[in-house]
Write an enzyme that holds these catalytic residues in place. Structure first.
Site, short mmCIF file in Angstrom:
data_model
loop_
_atom_site.label_atom_id
_atom_site.label_comp_id
_atom_site.label_asym_id
_atom_site.label_seq_id
_atom_site.Cartn_x
_atom_site.Cartn_y
_atom_site.Cartn_z
N HIS A 327 -17.25 -34.35 -35.96
CA HIS A 327 -17.41 -35.53 -35.09
C HIS A 327 -16.61 -35.31 -33.81
O HIS A 327 -15.49 -34.81 -33.84
CB HIS A 327 -16.88 -36.77 -35.82
CG HIS A 327 -16.78 -37.99 -34.96
ND1 HIS A 327 -17.89 -38.62 -34.42
CD2 HIS A 327 -15.71 -38.72 -34.53
CE1 HIS A 327 -17.50 -39.67 -33.72
NE2 HIS A 327 -16.19 -39.75 -33.77
N HIS A 372 -15.07 -38.00 -24.14
CA HIS A 372 -15.22 -39.24 -24.90
C HIS A 372 -15.26 -40.39 -23.90
O HIS A 372 -14.24 -40.78 -23.36
CB HIS A 372 -14.06 -39.40 -25.88
CG HIS A 372 -14.29 -40.43 -26.93
ND1 HIS A 372 -15.53 -40.66 -27.49
CD2 HIS A 372 -13.46 -41.31 -27.53
CE1 HIS A 372 -15.43 -41.62 -28.39
NE2 HIS A 372 -14.20 -42.03 -28.43
#
Length: 1265
Positions: A327, A372
């Site tokens: 992830h 992110h």
């Protein structure tokens, strides 16, 4: 670029020549990430220690790396080190980078040779030496480790070690020396004639030390049931294990089928001994060598057959496999402000990960970036990531890689993505189905060296079926804000986020706060901070006493010294030193020259400072008529703390608590002299509570706990300002009168009283813990009349924690009787952890949250003129009178506006949900060029929750919370779906600390891609590493055939479960455990079965005090038998903890294995760090036995389970009767009678089970006739 030579084809003489060249060394250019200018250094291989070292001069090594820690040797200019230094003039064919380390983020050593030939030589030599190091025998590794210890105290690589150096080394390797006499006695035993040991004697000392500490383990082989009987074990060479005995041991105890071939047994012994003098047809092992073999990796619990790829298992559809998945692959740390790196992709791919995530956003110049989104994580180029994937995707595993694209890019930049995928990946990229008419997914074999794109795809009419992963609250304001610190009177930066009308903030980002420049210390004051400077000593006699005591303790080294102010001459000093068994003194004179003070011992050599004078004579000899001497070891000042602001000479415990209660800040501290004793106490604040810890004196040392030794209290404080003292708390705020005046507030009485533990003291932890309840981890049968007998799962109430590993408690009808503490777990501690989890469950900062402000209780106002030297400031003013305001600042006016508006809307209670949704609405356009690259992994969301009629071309993604809900409500439906279709599960957004969720239930239901944060060294990532250690670490593990059966239920009712096997484990000892901080480890081991809820169980050993080098739990440690329902889907996990001075457990090492991959017998368990990297020589020794449960025995085990459940119910009912007066009555007598009958029956059943295990073991332990 330099190409790698195939070293496997090189003849041995060429390999020897290459290794010799590396040992002699090569002058190279070293590129350092921390320095902009490259440096010329000699780089060489130290063969004895298997280390690459670099140095400026021959006698001073600047740095080194262990060759076993090398993860990659990368030719060319392929590291950031070359980019930073702009290494233009160095040819790529002369450059290479060594990537090494045992953490997720690797260290780099980037080098450039002067010729291509040298580069080829080093690339080849490093590969040869790395192969040799990885296959070296354990005795060879021990010898290398011993060399490292000697070289660590003297870089000249001499072949000896002094008694004083030996005393220094042993605490560093986790062994507490009881005194100098202990060492001298050991030296006599090995025949050393003086206080200097040669390397051979040092090796003997090590063998003798380890054997003496652990020879009790060998008592296991003196029992009648042993397959061979050991002789005398008083000394390392008192007896031996011969060839035939060793073969019996391997065959019957270890169940090694290969040992039927005596030649293979002989070869194993000869290679392990590695002694040409003992290469005979009948080799033997001395008893100490046999003990070392038991701990060695040659005797590992892991079945090496699983290191190979089973190609027959690689022909099923992809949906039948668990697939190693990552992830947010690009991150190296947390989800808020860590670094994004292409190296993170490389690390995961080379670790066998087969599904990686690319979080793509619009970047500059029309080229996407990866990071992110909406956070402060750094950004990397999409193009660089794709090139890294191409270069490293199939180095470790040749099986397919899936790229999970989280798309945030515009159509134009998506077109660029498609172009890069096709141009860079070429034939690797899968662009069409393997079989046009297939009705299932292709197999890993069919997709070898193929890269699959998982991305949104346009439908036949141009519509989009999207799957937007849960990014809860990502569009609400979050980022870094300055908060005004009223204690330190400065701005500190915090990561902040708004959710549910609350503003959450993390800890201050210390490294981002600008620090005041350090003022240069005047030369005349440089000596003030040195430990050899003692200021004004009471008398000459006192100085002599200090030197005599220090030399008596450390070995009386000539040149040991201290400096003090002169008693008779103002501005002068006295140098006192040790020479030839006595103390001598020299006056350091001072004189004024041209307005500058000078210092000297001899008229012809003056210095600008005392510091410069002493440094000179530590490097050069002090010469006079009688002698020549160089200053060596400084005698530390025993009382430098007396001038420190955090020290109080006459302060009571109550006064200290009162002061700490007025400073509501974790990390506030002071140290005080304890009344009437020669000891001290540190009083500090942690987790909102005031705590104390005693500091004892041991000779000249200050000792925190039992083994954290410091030369002074100043050194102790300095150490714990950089390292955690209690949990994650470091010393930060010295409690001074000025600080108390600055933070003048009422006492926080609640900070003194803590329901869990009020007073933290390593020696005086409050033993009375009324109303505490613990849960039994395993059955225990009393051995004395004052002990409890209980079964696994029993709840023991009113527990009082007595010292020595035995606690008291109430169970059934027995009140306040003893039981072993390692047989239970504290339920209240677990409840506290669960409560903490609940609090942070929906917090946008997760566990990183340090505080929450309810915005409904504040009004927000701007500070038009700014405040405290910040221009853009807003203030939260409390609606309740008396509460202090909270001040925030931003760097830019746009940020101020965004935060101010968001908070004002909340405080005015405006419903802005609709406006926000419109503002942040996404355009879901998809580039045709990128859509065309999607073949098998097309995300779907329209019918994501409906698991019927799966389409094998689709993939369904679930956030962990949604997946958990499906697992609980319809596990069988999810399992059936996964037999044909793919699912990917990912962590919820609140895991901003990059923690992981438990993957097991999802594996159990067939989810193939359970994506975890590879950068996080936690239990669940370690389980993931264990699962994918199967099948040659290819990243693909075939799910058991039983899971594809129509009858298989991943969550069966208790009545439908059957015990398939028992696993018996006994922990015997450990070697070479890692060391945390200054203290010597006090280890204990937790043994756990990890699996479905019905399989999970664990057991803890007792704590061994102050020995991390060679702790022993045998023979007192009992065997523990676990009942396993599904061995194909369970893990055996060993975790080694140290119990610190506050009785808290700290992780040291682990070893986690799929139960199907372990071997029986007396086995070594090689230990790994949190990232599942090997720890040099660290291992446990355990006894392990697996036995299938026969159908005829199932009834017995079923009866045990039913009785345990009933006993738990009865115990709880009895507890209610005994704690509630109104419930007392006749029923209690009936409950007591049933409880006692059941307890006896349960003991009978348990004895019957144990007897069958023993009978089975004896039948497996017959001698050859």
């Amino acid at each position: 670029m330099t190409t790698m030579v195939n070293v496997d084809t090189l003849p041995e003489y060429e390999k020897s020549q290459i290794k010799r060249a590396l040992e002699l060394g090569t002058v190279m250019t070293v590129f350092n990430a921390r320095k902009s200018t490259p440096e010329r250094r000699t780089v060489q291989m130290i063969m004895e220690t298997r280390q690459v070292a670099w140095s400026k001069t021959a006698d001073k090594i600047e740095g080194f790396l262990d060759i076993m820690e090398i993860k990659e040797i990368r030719p060319g200019k392929n590291s950031k080190d070359f980019e930073r230094a702009k290494a233009v003039r160095h040819k790529a064919e002369c450059c290479f980078t060594i990537l090494y380390g045992t953490q997720f983020v690797l260290s780099t050593l980037s080098l450039a040779t002067d010729s291509k030939e040298d580069a080829v030589k080093w690339l080849s030599g490093l590969k040869i030496l790395h192969q040799e190091a990885m296959s070296a025998s354990t005795p060879t590794m021990i010898e290398s480790w011993l060399r490292k210890q000697i070289y660590s105290v003297d870089q000249t690589r001499r072949n000896s070690i002094s008694l004083r150096e030996l005393k220094t080394i042993l605490p560093l390797v986790n062994f507490k020396v009881s005194g100098i006499k202990f060492l001298k006695d050991k030296l006599v035993e090995i025949g050393a004639q003086k206080d200097e040991l040669s390397f051979e004697q040092f090796h003997l000392f090590y063998k003798k030390l380890m054997f003496d500490q652990q020879k009790s383990i060998l008592d296991e082989f003196k029992k009648d049931s042993s397959v061979f009987i050991l002789g005398n074990t008083d000394r390392p060479d008192a007896s031996a294990v011969y060839l035939q005995d060793f073969q019996r041991f391997l065959l019957h105890e270890q169940q090694e089928l290969w040992a039927q071939d005596l030649n293979k047994v002989r070869e194993r012994m000869t290679k392990f001994i590695d002694d040409t003098m003992r290469e005979t047809a009948e080799p033997f092992l001395f008893v100490d060598e046999f003990l070392t073999y038991l701990f060695s990796r040659e005797n590992s619990i892991w079945d090496e057959k699983y290191d190979a790829v089973d190609m027959q298992d690689m022909n099923n559809p992809l949906s039948h496999y668990w697939i190693s998945s990552s992830h947010n692959t690009y991150l190296t740390g947390d989800q808020l402000r860590s670094e994004s790196s292409t190296e993170a992709y490389i690390r995961c791919l080379r670790a066998g990960c087969r599904c990686i995530e690319l979080d793509c956003w619009d970047g500059p110049d029309g080229k996407p970036i990866i990071y992110h989104g909406w956070t402060r994580t750094t950004k990397i180029k999409f193009d660089d990531v794709v090139q890294a994937i191409r270069d490293h995707a199939f180095v470790t595993s040749s099986f397919p890689v899936i790229l999970s694209i989280e798309e945030h890019c515009s159509v134009e930049q998506q077109r660029h993505m498609a172009k890069v995928f096709k141009e860079v990946l070429g034939d690797m990229l899968l662009t069409k189905p393997t079989e046009a008419s297939a009705d299932q997914l292709p197999s890993p074999s069919q997709l070898r060296e193929k890269i699959i794109i998982k991305h949104k795809k346009l439908g036949p009419k141009g519509d989009v079926d999207v799957n937007v992963e849960d990014k809860k609250d990502e569009h609400k304001p979050q980022g870094e804000l300055y908060m005004w610190d009223s204690i330190d009177q400065k701005w500190t930066r915090h990561y902040c986020a708004i959710a549910d009308a609350k503003l959450s903030f993390g800890d201050d980002i210390e490294q981002a706060v600008e620090e005041e420049p350090v003022q240069d210390t005047p030369p005349t004051e440089l000596h003030f901070g040195e430990k050899w400077f003692h200021k004004k000593v009471e008398s000459r006699t006192s100085a002599e006493k200090l030197l005599q005591e220090y030399c008596a303790e450390t070995g009386a080294k000539d040149g040991t010294f201290l400096v003090r102010e002169s008693e008779t001459f103002p501005n002068d000093y006295t140098l006192s030193f040790w020479r030839s068994g006595r103390v001598q003194h020299c006056r350091i004179r001072s004189t004024m020259e041209n307005g500058v003070m000078k210092y000297y011992l001899t008229d012809n050599l003056t210095f600008n400072s005392i510091y410069a004078l002493i440094q000179h004579y530590r490097e050069a000899h002090l010469r006079c008529a009688e002698f020549e001497l160089r200053l060596t070891d400084p005698v530390p000042n025993p009382n430098p703390h007396e001038s420190k602001p955090w020290y109080y000479d006459s302060l009571s415990r109550g006064e200290a608590e009162d002061m700490l209660m007025r400073i509501p800040r974790d990390g506030a501290f002071l140290i005080r002299k304890r009344e009437g004793t020669n000891s001290y106490a540190i009083t500090f604040r942690a987790r909102g509570k005031v705590k104390h810890c005693r500091i004892n004196r041991d000779g000249r040392h200050f000792v925190l706990g039992t083994s954290a030794y410091f030369e002074s209290l100043v050194e102790l404080v300095s150490y714990y300002e950089k390292h955690a003292l209690y949990r994650k708390m470091r010393l930060r705020y010295p409690v001074t009168p000025e600080l108390l005046e600055r933070y003048n507030m009422e006492r926080d009485i609640n900070s003194l009283y803590d329901v869990s533990r009020m007073y933290v003291d390593p020696s005086e932890i409050n033993p009375s813990m009324p109303q505490r309840t613990v849960k039994a981890l395993y059955d225990y049968k009393a051995k004395r009349s004052d002990e409890l007998t209980f079964c696994r799962g029993a709840l023991i109430h009113n527990v009082s924690k007595e010292p020595g590993g035995w606690w008291k408690g109430d169970y059934g009808t027995r009140i306040q009787q003893y039981f072993p503490s390692n047989y239970v777990e504290d339920i209240s501690a677990g409840d506290a952890e669960e409560m903490e989890k609940q609090i942070i469950e929906d917090n946008p900062l997760g566990s990183l949250c340090k505080g929450i402000l309810d915005l409904n209780t504040y009004n927000v106002v701007k500070a038009p003129q700014g405040k405290n030297q910040k221009a853009f400031v807003f203030i939260l003013e409390p609606k309740k009178q008396g509460d202090p305001p909270v001040e925030f600042a931003t760097d830019r006016v746009e940020e101020l506006f965004e935060w101010f508006q968001s908070i004002r809307e909340i405080t005015w209670k405006m419903d802005t949900k609709e406006n926000n949704m419109k503002y942040w609405e996404r355009n879901q356009s998809i580039a045709i060029e990128l859509s065309d690259l999607v073949v098998y992994c097309k995300p779907t969301s329209k019918t994501k929750d409906h698991l019927e009629n799966p389409d094998f071309r689709e993939i369904r993604s679930f956030v962990e919370t949604k997946a958990d809900s499906i697992v609980r409500q319809k596990p069988v439906d999810l399992l059936r779906y996964n037999q044909k279709g793919l699912t990917r599960v990912y962590p919820k957004g609140q895991r901003v600390d990059s923690s992981n969720y438990d993957p097991f239930r999802l594996w159990l239901c067939g989810s193939q891609m359970v994506a975890l944060n590879f950068q996080t060294p936690d239990k669940y990532m370690q389980m993931n590493h264990a699962l994918f250690s199967l099948n040659g670490r290819t990243g693909y593990v075939l799910q058991p055939e039983s899971m594809r059966s129509e009858k298989y239920d991943p969550m069966p009712l208790e009545s439908q479960r059957k015990i398939l096997m028992t696993l018996t484990v006994k922990v015997l000892g450990a070697r070479h455990l890692p060391k945390l901080g200054r203290s010597i480890a006090c280890p204990f081991v937790e043994v756990e079965i990890c699996g479905a809820e019905y399989d999970s169980n664990k057991f803890k050993t007792t704590v061994v005090n102050d020995n991390g080098l060679s702790p022993v739990w045998a023979p007192t440690q009992e065997k523990v038998t676990f009942e396993i329902y599904d061995p194909n889907l369970a893990f055996l996990r060993f975790v080694v903890y140290e119990e610190d001075m506050f009785s808290d457990p700290n992780f040291l090492a682990h070893a986690t294995y799929p139960i199907k991959g372990i071997k029986s017998g007396f086995r070594s368990v090689p230990l790994k760090n949190g990232y599942s990297e090997d720890i040099e020589l660290a291992s446990l020794l355990v006894f392990c036995e697996m036995r299938p449960v026969l159908e005829s025995e199932e009834e017995l085990y079923s009866s045990c389970r039913q009785l345990r459940r009933r006993q738990e119910e009865l115990n709880n009912q009895l507890f209610l009767y005994d704690t509630h007066q109104n419930l007392r009555g006749a029923n209690r007598d009936a409950l007591v009678k049933e409880f006692n009958v059941n307890e006896n029956q349960l003991q009978l059943y348990q004895e019957k089970c144990n007897r069958r295990l023993r009978e089975k073991r004896v039948s497996n332990s017959r001698f050859y006739s």
